[in-house]
Design a protein around this motif. Structure first.
Motif, PDB file in Angstrom:
ATOM      1  N   SER A 103     -25.701  33.156  -3.099  1.00 42.55           N
ATOM      2  CA  SER A 103     -25.089  31.913  -2.607  1.00 42.55           C
ATOM      3  C   SER A 103     -23.782  32.176  -1.874  1.00 42.55           C
ATOM      4  O   SER A 103     -23.331  31.343  -1.077  1.00 42.55           O
ATOM      5  CB  SER A 103     -24.830  30.960  -3.774  1.00 42.55           C
ATOM      6  N   GLY A 104     -23.137  33.305  -2.190  1.00 42.62           N
ATOM      7  CA  GLY A 104     -21.849  33.614  -1.573  1.00 42.62           C
ATOM      8  C   GLY A 104     -20.659  32.994  -2.269  1.00 42.62           C
ATOM      9  O   GLY A 104     -19.514  33.189  -1.845  1.00 42.62           O
ATOM     10  N   ASP A 105     -20.879  32.228  -3.343  1.00 40.97           N
ATOM     11  CA  ASP A 105     -19.780  31.606  -4.073  1.00 40.97           C
ATOM     12  C   ASP A 105     -18.958  32.648  -4.807  1.00 40.97           C
ATOM     13  O   ASP A 105     -19.491  33.665  -5.276  1.00 40.97           O
ATOM     14  CB  ASP A 105     -20.310  30.590  -5.086  1.00 40.97           C
ATOM     15  N   ASP A 106     -17.657  32.414  -4.929  1.00 38.38           N
ATOM     16  CA  ASP A 106     -16.793  33.312  -5.693  1.00 38.38           C
ATOM     17  C   ASP A 106     -17.079  33.231  -7.183  1.00 38.38           C
ATOM     18  O   ASP A 106     -16.959  34.206  -7.913  1.00 38.38           O
ATOM     19  CB  ASP A 106     -15.322  32.991  -5.441  1.00 38.38           C
TER      20      ASP A 106
ATOM     21  N   LEU B 179     -35.456  38.404 -24.820  1.00 38.90           N
ATOM     22  CA  LEU B 179     -35.650  39.135 -23.568  1.00 38.90           C
ATOM     23  C   LEU B 179     -35.932  38.181 -22.405  1.00 38.90           C
ATOM     24  O   LEU B 179     -35.506  38.435 -21.273  1.00 38.90           O
ATOM     25  CB  LEU B 179     -36.782  40.141 -23.727  1.00 38.90           C
ATOM     26  N   THR B 180     -36.624  37.085 -22.681  1.00 34.99           N
ATOM     27  CA  THR B 180     -36.852  36.079 -21.641  1.00 34.99           C
ATOM     28  C   THR B 180     -35.522  35.513 -21.159  1.00 34.99           C
ATOM     29  O   THR B 180     -35.296  35.353 -19.947  1.00 34.99           O
ATOM     30  CB  THR B 180     -37.732  34.946 -22.179  1.00 34.99           C
ATOM     31  N   GLY B 181     -34.639  35.221 -22.111  1.00 35.52           N
ATOM     32  CA  GLY B 181     -33.323  34.723 -21.743  1.00 35.52           C
ATOM     33  C   GLY B 181     -32.554  35.708 -20.886  1.00 35.52           C
ATOM     34  O   GLY B 181     -31.916  35.327 -19.895  1.00 35.52           O
ATOM     35  N   LEU B 182     -32.610  36.980 -21.248  1.00 35.23           N
ATOM     36  CA  LEU B 182     -31.909  38.013 -20.490  1.00 35.23           C
ATOM     37  C   LEU B 182     -32.438  38.083 -19.055  1.00 35.23           C
ATOM     38  O   LEU B 182     -31.662  38.149 -18.088  1.00 35.23           O
ATOM     39  CB  LEU B 182     -32.066  39.366 -21.180  1.00 35.23           C
ATOM     40  N   LEU B 183     -33.748  38.049 -18.891  1.00 35.21           N
ATOM     41  CA  LEU B 183     -34.328  38.121 -17.544  1.00 35.21           C
ATOM     42  C   LEU B 183     -33.961  36.887 -16.713  1.00 35.21           C
ATOM     43  O   LEU B 183     -33.699  36.999 -15.508  1.00 35.21           O
ATOM     44  CB  LEU B 183     -35.849  38.254 -17.641  1.00 35.21           C
ATOM     45  N   ASN B 184     -33.913  35.739 -17.342  1.00 32.41           N
ATOM     46  CA  ASN B 184     -33.532  34.539 -16.600  1.00 32.41           C
ATOM     47  C   ASN B 184     -32.045  34.540 -16.259  1.00 32.41           C
ATOM     48  O   ASN B 184     -31.649  34.018 -15.218  1.00 32.41           O
ATOM     49  CB  ASN B 184     -33.925  33.285 -17.378  1.00 32.41           C
ATOM     50  N   PHE B 185     -31.212  35.144 -17.102  1.00 34.66           N
ATOM     51  CA  PHE B 185     -29.809  35.325 -16.749  1.00 34.66           C
ATOM     52  C   PHE B 185     -29.687  36.232 -15.527  1.00 34.66           C
ATOM     53  O   PHE B 185     -28.870  35.995 -14.634  1.00 34.66           O
ATOM     54  CB  PHE B 185     -29.026  35.917 -17.926  1.00 34.66           C
ATOM     55  N   ILE B 186     -30.496  37.293 -15.486  1.00 36.94           N
ATOM     56  CA  ILE B 186     -30.495  38.184 -14.325  1.00 36.94           C
ATOM     57  C   ILE B 186     -30.845  37.402 -13.062  1.00 36.94           C
ATOM     58  O   ILE B 186     -30.199  37.547 -12.015  1.00 36.94           O
ATOM     59  CB  ILE B 186     -31.485  39.343 -14.543  1.00 36.94           C
ATOM     60  N   THR B 187     -31.861  36.543 -13.153  1.00 41.22           N
ATOM     61  CA  THR B 187     -32.254  35.724 -12.003  1.00 41.22           C
ATOM     62  C   THR B 187     -31.105  34.839 -11.545  1.00 41.22           C
ATOM     63  O   THR B 187     -30.841  34.707 -10.340  1.00 41.22           O
ATOM     64  CB  THR B 187     -33.469  34.855 -12.366  1.00 41.22           C
ATOM     65  N   CYS B 188     -30.394  34.234 -12.510  1.00 47.20           N
ATOM     66  CA  CYS B 188     -29.251  33.375 -12.156  1.00 47.20           C
ATOM     67  C   CYS B 188     -28.147  34.183 -11.481  1.00 47.20           C
ATOM     68  O   CYS B 188     -27.527  33.715 -10.510  1.00 47.20           O
ATOM     69  CB  CYS B 188     -28.702  32.697 -13.406  1.00 47.20           C
ATOM     70  N   MET B 189     -27.894  35.383 -11.978  1.00 47.28           N
ATOM     71  CA  MET B 189     -26.868  36.230 -11.363  1.00 47.28           C
ATOM     72  C   MET B 189     -27.242  36.573  -9.924  1.00 47.28           C
ATOM     73  O   MET B 189     -26.400  36.546  -9.020  1.00 47.28           O
ATOM     74  CB  MET B 189     -26.698  37.522 -12.171  1.00 47.28           C
ATOM     75  N   GLU B 190     -28.507  36.895  -9.706  1.00 41.29           N
ATOM     76  CA  GLU B 190     -28.974  37.222  -8.349  1.00 41.29           C
ATOM     77  C   GLU B 190     -28.834  36.022  -7.425  1.00 41.29           C
ATOM     78  O   GLU B 190     -28.371  36.147  -6.279  1.00 41.29           O
ATOM     79  CB  GLU B 190     -30.434  37.689  -8.407  1.00 41.29           C
ATOM     80  N   LYS B 191     -29.207  34.857  -7.912  1.00 42.19           N
ATOM     81  CA  LYS B 191     -29.096  33.649  -7.101  1.00 42.19           C
ATOM     82  C   LYS B 191     -27.634  33.324  -6.806  1.00 42.19           C
ATOM     83  O   LYS B 191     -27.280  32.921  -5.687  1.00 42.19           O
ATOM     84  CB  LYS B 191     -29.763  32.473  -7.816  1.00 42.19           C
ATOM     85  N   GLY B 192     -26.776  33.487  -7.813  1.00 43.90           N
ATOM     86  CA  GLY B 192     -25.364  33.205  -7.627  1.00 43.90           C
ATOM     87  C   GLY B 192     -24.729  34.107  -6.591  1.00 43.90           C
ATOM     88  O   GLY B 192     -23.953  33.651  -5.742  1.00 43.90           O
ATOM     89  N   LEU B 193     -25.061  35.380  -6.631  1.00 46.98           N
ATOM     90  CA  LEU B 193     -24.527  36.307  -5.630  1.00 46.98           C
ATOM     91  C   LEU B 193     -25.043  35.968  -4.233  1.00 46.98           C
ATOM     92  O   LEU B 193     -24.296  36.025  -3.254  1.00 46.98           O
ATOM     93  CB  LEU B 193     -24.910  37.747  -5.997  1.00 46.98           C
TER      94      LEU B 193
ATOM     95  N   TYR C 151     -13.424  25.522  -7.929  1.00 47.77           N
ATOM     96  CA  TYR C 151     -13.749  26.932  -7.731  1.00 47.77           C
ATOM     97  C   TYR C 151     -15.234  27.219  -7.815  1.00 47.77           C
ATOM     98  O   TYR C 151     -15.690  28.269  -7.403  1.00 47.77           O
ATOM     99  CB  TYR C 151     -12.995  27.796  -8.750  1.00 47.77           C
ATOM    100  N   THR C 152     -16.011  26.333  -8.353  1.00 50.92           N
ATOM    101  CA  THR C 152     -17.455  26.516  -8.338  1.00 50.92           C
ATOM    102  C   THR C 152     -18.132  25.162  -8.423  1.00 50.92           C
ATOM    103  O   THR C 152     -17.900  24.400  -9.345  1.00 50.92           O
ATOM    104  CB  THR C 152     -17.954  27.410  -9.476  1.00 50.92           C
ATOM    105  N   LYS C 153     -18.944  24.848  -7.441  1.00 47.95           N
ATOM    106  CA  LYS C 153     -19.699  23.601  -7.478  1.00 47.95           C
ATOM    107  C   LYS C 153     -21.175  23.870  -7.709  1.00 47.95           C
ATOM    108  O   LYS C 153     -21.990  22.970  -7.570  1.00 47.95           O
ATOM    109  CB  LYS C 153     -19.490  22.831  -6.172  1.00 47.95           C
ATOM    110  N   ARG C 154     -21.500  25.093  -8.042  1.00 45.58           N
ATOM    111  CA  ARG C 154     -22.904  25.463  -8.192  1.00 45.58           C
ATOM    112  C   ARG C 154     -23.184  25.818  -9.649  1.00 45.58           C
ATOM    113  O   ARG C 154     -22.411  26.521 -10.289  1.00 45.58           O
ATOM    114  CB  ARG C 154     -23.216  26.655  -7.300  1.00 45.58           C
ATOM    115  N   ALA C 155     -24.300  25.306 -10.165  1.00 44.97           N
ATOM    116  CA  ALA C 155     -24.681  25.622 -11.535  1.00 44.97           C
ATOM    117  C   ALA C 155     -26.166  25.928 -11.611  1.00 44.97           C
ATOM    118  O   ALA C 155     -26.979  25.324 -10.901  1.00 44.97           O
ATOM    119  CB  ALA C 155     -24.337  24.467 -12.480  1.00 44.97           C
ATOM    120  N   TYR C 156     -26.497  26.880 -12.475  1.00 41.65           N
ATOM    121  CA  TYR C 156     -27.889  27.227 -12.758  1.00 41.65           C
ATOM    122  C   TYR C 156     -28.153  26.888 -14.216  1.00 41.65           C
ATOM    123  O   TYR C 156     -27.394  27.292 -15.106  1.00 41.65           O
ATOM    124  CB  TYR C 156     -28.144  28.710 -12.492  1.00 41.65           C
ATOM    125  N   ILE C 157     -29.209  26.147 -14.460  1.00 37.97           N
ATOM    126  CA  ILE C 157     -29.575  25.765 -15.824  1.00 37.97           C
ATOM    127  C   ILE C 157     -30.837  26.518 -16.200  1.00 37.97           C
ATOM    128  O   ILE C 157     -31.881  26.369 -15.558  1.00 37.97           O
ATOM    129  CB  ILE C 157     -29.803  24.251 -15.935  1.00 37.97           C
TER     130      ILE C 157
END
Length: 202
Positions: free
Chosen positions: A88-91, A72-86, A10-16
């Protein structure tokens, strides 16, 4: 050596989220050894924001003077990951913090997860809970503190980005979203974040 089963369909994509650049070599070697790159396929390291960035300091001053720059740095980087994930088009996609450690059979445990709105396959601050290495178990702890490894749906990511709250850390924001959607605050204890054991850097 860890051998990937490649059945995480269901997901082959990961952001670290790469929080500390000085440990890059160690992190990449460890994740290679544990089969992370083979298991997920596309893996992208994200370190868009750092604690000394002007954006981090501005948010700290305007919204959350009680939150550390690291939080706050962690929160902003989570936002970046969410944007990238969306984008990508992955479910579903996975977000991992770079100090997460996995048990030797983590891939087989991840294979058993059937993803929904939001999954938290990590222990976080629930120190009293140990992984069940024979199979996954969902535990409603009422506290998903840590969020060091999460599997999110595109629906969760959209809601997260539309309702982001800079006044708290990432795990608290995510807990609020789950409560809003009447979802349990449950974890699937598999992996663990090392820095959560040291409040000075977590």
């Amino acid at each position: 050596k860890s051998i990937s089963t490649n059945t995480f369909k269901y997901t082959k994509r990961a952001y670290i989220i790469n929080g500390v650049e000085s440990r890059n070599d160690h992190v990449q070697n460890y994740y290679k050894q544990m089969g992370v790159y083979d298991y997920f396929g596309p893996v992208e390291f994200v370190n868009t924001y750092k604690p000394d960035d002007l954006m981090v300091h501005w948010i700290h001053e305007v919204f959350a003077p009680y939150c550390s720059y690291n939080t706050l740095t962690g929160l902003l980087n989570f936002i970046t990951c969410m944007e990238k994930g969306l984008a990508s088009g992955d479910d579903h996609f996975t977000i991992i913090q770079d100090d997460v450690v996995f048990p030797s059979n983590w891939q087989g445990l991840f294979d058993q997860i059937k993803p929904g709105f939001f999954e938290c396959p990590c222990i976080g601050v629930n120190y009293h809970i140990s992984p069940n290495l024979n199979g996954i178990k969902r535990v409603d702890t009422g506290n998903i503190g840590g969020c060091e490894c999460i599997i999110v749906s595109k629906e969760f990511a959209k809601f997260f980005l539309a309702n982001i709250d800079f006044r708290q850390g990432t795990d608290i924001v995510m807990s609020g979203i789950l409560k809003h959607h009447k979802k349990p605050l449950e974890i699937i204890p598999i992996c663990q974040q090392t820095s959560v054991l040291n409040t000075r850097i977590s």
